[in-house]
Motif scaffolding. Sequence first.
Motif, PDB file in Angstrom:
ATOM      1  N   LYS A  11      -8.246  39.536  16.678  1.00 58.17           N
ATOM      2  CA  LYS A  11      -8.537  40.847  16.095  1.00 58.17           C
ATOM      3  C   LYS A  11      -9.920  40.859  15.448  1.00 58.17           C
ATOM      4  O   LYS A  11     -10.661  41.834  15.588  1.00 58.17           O
ATOM      5  CB  LYS A  11      -7.466  41.205  15.054  1.00 58.17           C
ATOM      6  CG  LYS A  11      -6.090  41.489  15.652  1.00 58.17           C
ATOM      7  CD  LYS A  11      -5.070  41.764  14.574  1.00 58.17           C
ATOM      8  CE  LYS A  11      -5.395  43.040  13.807  1.00 58.17           C
ATOM      9  NZ  LYS A  11      -4.334  43.340  12.811  1.00 58.17           N
ATOM     10  N   THR A  36     -13.607  50.612  11.715  1.00 61.72           N
ATOM     11  CA  THR A  36     -13.257  49.327  12.332  1.00 61.72           C
ATOM     12  C   THR A  36     -12.545  48.415  11.333  1.00 61.72           C
ATOM     13  O   THR A  36     -11.592  47.705  11.693  1.00 61.72           O
ATOM     14  CB  THR A  36     -14.525  48.636  12.870  1.00 61.72           C
ATOM     15  OG1 THR A  36     -15.188  49.501  13.795  1.00 61.72           O
ATOM     16  CG2 THR A  36     -14.181  47.329  13.562  1.00 61.72           C
ATOM     17  N   ARG A  38     -10.641  49.412   8.875  1.00 65.07           N
ATOM     18  CA  ARG A  38      -9.269  49.912   8.714  1.00 65.07           C
ATOM     19  C   ARG A  38      -8.385  49.461   9.877  1.00 65.07           C
ATOM     20  O   ARG A  38      -7.209  49.114   9.694  1.00 65.07           O
ATOM     21  CB  ARG A  38      -9.285  51.443   8.601  1.00 65.07           C
ATOM     22  CG  ARG A  38      -9.750  51.952   7.233  1.00 65.07           C
ATOM     23  CD  ARG A  38      -9.477  53.434   7.075  1.00 65.07           C
ATOM     24  NE  ARG A  38     -10.349  54.228   7.940  1.00 65.07           N
ATOM     25  CZ  ARG A  38     -11.544  54.680   7.583  1.00 65.07           C
ATOM     26  NH1 ARG A  38     -12.022  54.427   6.367  1.00 65.07           N
ATOM     27  NH2 ARG A  38     -12.274  55.391   8.423  1.00 65.07           N
ATOM     28  N   GLN A  39      -8.944  49.453  11.077  1.00 60.57           N
ATOM     29  CA  GLN A  39      -8.175  48.972  12.229  1.00 60.57           C
ATOM     30  C   GLN A  39      -7.895  47.474  12.117  1.00 60.57           C
ATOM     31  O   GLN A  39      -6.798  47.003  12.458  1.00 60.57           O
ATOM     32  CB  GLN A  39      -8.955  49.257  13.517  1.00 60.57           C
ATOM     33  CG  GLN A  39      -9.081  50.738  13.853  1.00 60.57           C
ATOM     34  CD  GLN A  39      -9.907  50.949  15.116  1.00 60.57           C
ATOM     35  OE1 GLN A  39     -10.273  49.995  15.804  1.00 60.57           O
ATOM     36  NE2 GLN A  39     -10.200  52.212  15.422  1.00 60.57           N
TER      37      GLN A  39
END
Length: 643
Positions: A11, A36, A38-39
Amino acid sequence: MTDLIEQSSQKLDAAITEIQHGIATGMANKQRLFGTMRQLYGEGSANGAWCQRDAFDLLEAALTRHMAGLLDKPQMLTRISEINALIEALPTHTVRSEDQIRYQQFSTPADLAALCVILAQPLATDIVLEPSAGHGALVATLPSVSALHLNEIDPRRREKLALLFPQATITGIDGAMLASHLDAAVQPSLILMNPPFSRSLGRGADAFAAVRHLRAAITRLRQGGRIVAIMPDWFTTSAKLAKIYDDTFASCTVRTSIRLDKCYHKQGTSVAVRLYVIDKIPGQIRPAVLARETVADVASAVPIVKRVTAQPDCEPRAALPKAKPGGLFKAMRATPITKPVKARAAQAPKIEALAFSTLDKPRVLGEQSGVYIPYRPSRVDIVGAREHPTPLVESVAMGSIPAPIPDYVPALQDRVLQESLLSEAQIETVIYAGNAWQQYLPGLFVPAEEGVGLQLEEQGRAYRKGYFLGDGTGAGKGRQIAACILDGWLAGRRKAIWVSKNESLLEDARRDWSAVGGLAADIQPLSNWKIDQAVPFREGILFVTYPTLRSQRQDATRLKQLLDWAGEDFDGVIAFDESHEMGGVAGGEGPNAPDPSSQHTAVPACDHELQGGTAVHKHHCAQARQPGGADARPTPDGRPEPV
């Protein structure tokens, strides 16, 4: 657990690639950056899962990956302006975290990093080291090399480095300790570095942090190798820093010196920096300084110095033939010497056992003059030691008692004798102090309930002997203390305590420590930290005054602060400088005798608690060694002059 770690790394890698695409397309703004994040974390920053500083770190990692993907790296010098425009379009770092301040994490701007690689002139055979790698900006544009070693103390940055440079070897040690802690098999031929400027691990605030890192890098660099270093603006040949500068580059040639006024503004700081190109071969260390405002300005003017390979066992520099007497015009017609000469590679100082012999029969006393006789060590003959710069004398009464035969052998740097940093009489002190510290008082003791003495007790503990230094003014007592500390320092005892009369003597202590090869920043005053604050100064010499040592507050004392710093396993030197300040500490007899409770009872308490350590008391004494000629007389007490 392994699966979870792999998923987290995947990730993170995807997030770096996402921002990299934004950089390439000119869309790496704050909105995309925070989106990005937050993702990546599954939530916003409001709950504390991440902060804006983490987002800027992700941006730096993505910029490193973008720079590493550029194809025309050999032509990078012509693209400095283009790289500068690229980073100007990126968000400015506006937030700092505690970790960023603690680790001095101000990553190298991409245009400056590219310039450093150009000046480094890397070779395919190079073993490259970056001692404070951060997110790898300095090696992003590096072409293919034999091996890449990245060292970074921050574990979160090391995680990103593993994704950005999968073929590199990554370690996490203190960059200032590379010389001793890095695997001996790593012998870099090229080092690119941007060290912390003002803080060190374990020392906290440290004005000489960058110098420590640079010296460690030079020590570790292969002979003939190159370093490109970004240093603080104050690290120059100014009168104040000249000695530190000269000592740092003693075995080097400084090829290029650049001052940049504005290159870190996108990192949220306006600090100016110095850029040095250094080859580890002896030579000129004070080149002309090229001063410009920006990296783009420098790129159009900087000279590119090709790498050279020094021979480790070169012949010494040939001496020029002496000119023969002759006419002026004949001398002008003489053929100039154009044959190149080779310089001997400078060798790092060696730590070796002091070579001396003991004398079963003490030396014969010198010729008496009045009540004085010339002083020479009575029981030791130190190979290669010089006599004291000024004649030393002692009283006839003192000279009539020969010293004991010592069996302690100190280990000092070879330069102590080669450069005459200590005289014969001063080295004798190191021998006898070490000899005393090997011994313990007979019996077991506990501190007396009243006063500051000791009393025999079967359940007590052994107390190490101390050493009293009573030389006269000018014998260099401060330097002798520093030499005793150095002996322990080189043996691995990297903590010492220096107690003195007042704060103004701190610089005297630093002067004496520097004179035997230490760094002034190794000595830090205890007053730098609040009385209830843990001292983060892990290795070094803690300087404390007698008044400070006895100061206290209801909930804290300086003595406890000092003892906590020393730790239960303390085995370093405790130097009681100007020890006449402890006069009356044990009280006295008679109606007007001082009450020991009102005296410096913190001093013997410190000595009692740290009996793992070794104490030296320094005080002027008219019966000990005195500087002067045959008709010398006792001199008034005072600070020793430098030898």
